[in-house]
Design a protein around this motif. Structure first.
Motif, PDB file in Angstrom:
ATOM      1  N   UNK A 264      41.826  78.495 -60.089  1.00  6.38           N
ATOM      2  CA  UNK A 264      40.539  76.805 -59.876  1.00  6.38           C
ATOM      3  C   UNK A 264      41.872  75.674 -59.754  1.00  6.38           C
ATOM      4  N   UNK A 265      43.211  75.515 -60.296  1.00  8.79           N
ATOM      5  CA  UNK A 265      44.136  74.494 -60.141  1.00  8.79           C
ATOM      6  C   UNK A 265      44.891  74.142 -59.105  1.00  8.79           C
ATOM      7  N   UNK A 266      43.296  72.870 -58.233  1.00 11.32           N
ATOM      8  CA  UNK A 266      43.626  72.368 -56.951  1.00 11.32           C
ATOM      9  C   UNK A 266      44.504  72.117 -56.436  1.00 11.32           C
ATOM     10  N   UNK A 267      45.085  70.943 -57.492  1.00 12.08           N
ATOM     11  CA  UNK A 267      45.189  70.207 -56.740  1.00 12.08           C
ATOM     12  C   UNK A 267      46.940  70.919 -56.485  1.00 12.08           C
ATOM     13  N   UNK A 268      47.748  71.310 -57.744  1.00 12.90           N
ATOM     14  CA  UNK A 268      48.993  72.690 -57.652  1.00 12.90           C
ATOM     15  C   UNK A 268      48.475  73.859 -56.954  1.00 12.90           C
ATOM     16  N   UNK A 269      47.397  74.417 -56.699  1.00 10.82           N
ATOM     17  CA  UNK A 269      47.257  75.544 -55.372  1.00 10.82           C
ATOM     18  C   UNK A 269      47.522  74.485 -54.129  1.00 10.82           C
ATOM     19  N   UNK A 270      46.282  73.071 -53.831  1.00 17.47           N
ATOM     20  CA  UNK A 270      47.015  72.501 -52.550  1.00 17.47           C
ATOM     21  C   UNK A 270      48.948  72.427 -52.091  1.00 17.47           C
ATOM     22  N   UNK A 271      49.458  72.124 -53.290  1.00 19.00           N
ATOM     23  CA  UNK A 271      51.102  71.682 -53.291  1.00 19.00           C
ATOM     24  C   UNK A 271      51.273  73.052 -51.977  1.00 19.00           C
ATOM     25  N   UNK A 272      51.292  74.126 -53.226  1.00 20.02           N
ATOM     26  CA  UNK A 272      51.879  75.573 -52.521  1.00 20.02           C
ATOM     27  C   UNK A 272      51.437  75.538 -51.278  1.00 20.02           C
ATOM     28  N   UNK A 273      49.665  75.080 -50.413  1.00 19.91           N
ATOM     29  CA  UNK A 273      49.252  76.167 -49.684  1.00 19.91           C
ATOM     30  C   UNK A 273      50.528  74.619 -48.418  1.00 19.91           C
ATOM     31  N   UNK A 274      50.569  73.172 -48.955  1.00 15.99           N
ATOM     32  CA  UNK A 274      51.879  72.902 -48.096  1.00 15.99           C
ATOM     33  C   UNK A 274      52.970  72.815 -48.117  1.00 15.99           C
ATOM     34  N   UNK A 275      53.632  73.004 -49.160  1.00 17.50           N
ATOM     35  CA  UNK A 275      55.267  74.125 -48.784  1.00 17.50           C
ATOM     36  C   UNK A 275      55.121  75.506 -47.795  1.00 17.50           C
ATOM     37  N   UNK A 276      53.891  75.975 -47.850  1.00 17.06           N
ATOM     38  CA  UNK A 276      53.579  77.501 -47.451  1.00 17.06           C
ATOM     39  C   UNK A 276      53.501  76.886 -45.416  1.00 17.06           C
ATOM     40  N   UNK A 277      52.827  75.850 -44.844  1.00 16.47           N
ATOM     41  CA  UNK A 277      52.811  75.843 -44.562  1.00 16.47           C
ATOM     42  C   UNK A 277      53.836  74.633 -43.436  1.00 16.47           C
ATOM     43  N   UNK A 278      54.837  74.334 -44.631  1.00 11.63           N
ATOM     44  CA  UNK A 278      56.544  73.104 -44.013  1.00 11.63           C
ATOM     45  C   UNK A 278      57.147  74.359 -44.011  1.00 11.63           C
ATOM     46  N   UNK A 279      56.943  75.573 -44.686  1.00 13.60           N
ATOM     47  CA  UNK A 279      57.819  76.413 -44.636  1.00 13.60           C
ATOM     48  C   UNK A 279      57.691  77.208 -43.597  1.00 13.60           C
ATOM     49  N   UNK A 280      56.568  77.706 -43.682  1.00 13.85           N
ATOM     50  CA  UNK A 280      56.572  78.814 -42.517  1.00 13.85           C
ATOM     51  C   UNK A 280      55.106  77.961 -41.764  1.00 13.85           C
ATOM     52  N   UNK A 281      55.751  77.200 -40.533  1.00  7.25           N
ATOM     53  CA  UNK A 281      54.741  76.659 -39.712  1.00  7.25           C
ATOM     54  C   UNK A 281      54.052  77.580 -38.785  1.00  7.25           C
TER      55      UNK A 281
END
Length: 319
Positions: A264-281
């Motif tokens: 339930x670390x939502x902000x950290x989870x969101x940051x990594x989801x953003x990186x995942x999208x950026x690196x593998x769109x």
């Protein structure tokens, strides 16, 4: 060379694993290089276990892990340098096994082996398989190492001449400096490997990687390292892997997105989801990102996160 920082509770095992196969001071230097520990006394452990055989050097002030690694290299006097973390250890046949490999490949610029990952209580977590090789010579090592760290530091031995030619660990990096260093060592000449596990790598529940994951700096640094390595590859080799160069670290970002969401670390989870999208769109990555955004808005946007506040200075600013 044994770098330490607040890990004296493991240092006895580290030293004993080396001393049990000590060929004598004429053939092996054994030295602990402490980064000004504040929570324990590694020098006392060296006196008790080393009994005069192991030398000790303490940094006058804390310089950080990577600078301490470079101090290890600078203070080494032998032909081959083995940096063994003060909380890792080696099997009883580590040095004899590496000596045999060097007899077969005296021109090797990097010698490694697969490792056994252990927890704080020496329980086995993961046993690595050896990298694909032909008579010990790793196949396509620079191409593999450029996009993914395949080596745990306690398994790596680097000839001193290689450090003198290509330099030491890159100081701006914090947790991927070994990845980039070993890439350069293998690119410089020939990387060879044992086919069996003779070193133990300790995994801590509160590791530096876990801390960096709170802000996504772990992925930022991994991307930076991939870019550095890719830039050093020959153009032909670079062209072969450029399309999928971020695939591995995109997978890491997705892994941390999932693990942090479970906590339930939502902000950290969101940051990594953003990186995942950026690196593998891809469509799936976009879906994951939108889910992470929704969770953050619903559950985390107004939650006081002490951990993130404390680590605000670590949030990466590079693009």
């Amino acid at each position: 060379m044994i770098p330490t920082y607040n890990c004296a509770n493991y240092l006895a095992q580290t030293l004993e694993s080396v001393l049990s196969q000590d060929p004598g001071p004429e053939q092996m230097q054994i030295e602990v290089v402490d980064d000004c520990s504040t929570k324990d006394d590694p020098e006392a452990v060296v006196r008790e276990i080393g009994k005069g055989r192991v030398s000790f050097y303490r940094q006058p002030q804390n310089v950080g892990a990577i600078c301490n690694f470079n101090t290890c290299v600078q203070r080494s006097i032998g032909q081959f340098v083995h940096i063994l973390h003060g909380d890792d250890f080696v099997a009883p046949d580590f040095y004899s096994s590496y000596a045999e490999v060097l007899q077969l490949h005296p021109d090797a610029t990097l010698i490694i082996s697969p490792s056994i990952s252990i927890d704080e209580n020496n329980r086995h977590i993961h046993i690595e398989s050896p990298l694909a090789n032909k008579n010990g010579v790793i196949i396509d090592f620079p191409k593999i190492q450029a996009v993914k760290n395949t080596i745990h530091t306690p398994t790596a031995v680097v000839p001193r001449r290689v450090y003198e030619e290509i330099g030491g660990y890159y100081l701006p990096l914090s947790h991927t400096a070994d990845w980039e260093m070993f890439f350069r060592a293998g690119l410089y000449g020939k990387a060879v490997t044992l086919d069996r596990q003779v070193a133990y790598y300790r995994v801590h529940s509160a590791s530096d990687t876990s801390r960096l994951a709170l802000t996504g700096k772990n992925i930022w640094e991994a991307k930076y390292t991939v870019d550095m390595c890719m830039h050093q590859l020959p153009e032909k080799v670079r062209a072969e892997i450029v399309k999928n160069k971020y695939s591995h670290i995109a997978g890491l970002a997705h892994y941390f997105y999932s693990e942090l969401a479970k906590k339930e670390m939502w902000k950290s989870s969101l940051i990594h989801a953003g990186w995942n999208l950026r690196l593998s769109p891809r469509k799936y990555a976009l879906k994951v990102y939108l889910i992470a955004v929704a969770r953050y808005i619903l559950y985390g946007a107004f939650k006081f996160d002490r951990q993130l506040l404390k680590l605000k200075k670590d949030i990466p600013t590079a693009s």
